[in-house]
Design an enzyme around this catalytic site. Structure first.
Site: not given
Length: 156
Positions: A75-77, A111-112, A126
């Site tokens: 649902l993130c654009h 969110m980005e 990592d």
């Protein structure tokens, strides 16, 4: 009462329609931290990690992640990202990653920014796990956002 915009009137998930929102400059800054043992941190600082330049790879991974947030978060654009800055600050206890993402679009880039931080931190883990498997990632949070209908916000 708060309306949950990612749910329709029947409670089903939906992607919010942002087409009516004006394109404005929006930015978001997030940060997170990875705790690292002193010897592993020294190897990162000195460029002595066998896998290569941990900080350079983490920076690139964070930039790439910001551009792919909508592929990872339902649902993130997908957004046209105007710029991404990844800062890595080494301290005695580990590394703090700060990401700032900007766009000119109808929805924000929080969110980005948080995705960029998370992936940069995972990349550090990592690349340095052979030196310290006990590294701890945490404190990922939004620090600030600007633009849009709700205006500016800064973490306390």
């Amino acid at each position: 009462m708060t309306t949950l915009t990612h749910l329709d009137d029947r409670g089903a998930a939906r992607m919010v329609d942002v087409t009516a929102k004006p394109d404005t400059r929006r930015s978001a800054t997030a940060s997170g931290h990875i705790a690292i043992a002193p010897a592993a941190l020294a190897a990162i600082r000195d460029g002595a990690v066998a896998k290569g330049d941990v900080l350079a790879v983490a920076r690139i991974a964070g930039i790439m992640a910001a551009k792919r947030a909508s592929d990872l978060i339902p649902l993130c654009h997908p957004l046209p990202i105007g710029g991404v800055t990844i800062d890595l600050e080494l301290a005695d206890a580990g590394i703090t990653v700060t990401a700032t993402v900007v766009t000119t679009h109808g929805t924000g880039v929080e969110m980005e920014a948080m995705t960029a931080v998370s992936v940069a931190l995972l990349t550090i883990y990592d690349m340095a796990k052979a030196l310290d498997r006990a590294m701890t990632i945490g404190q990922v949070r939004l620090l600030a956002k600007s633009g849009g209908r709700s205006g500016d916000w800064h973490a306390a």
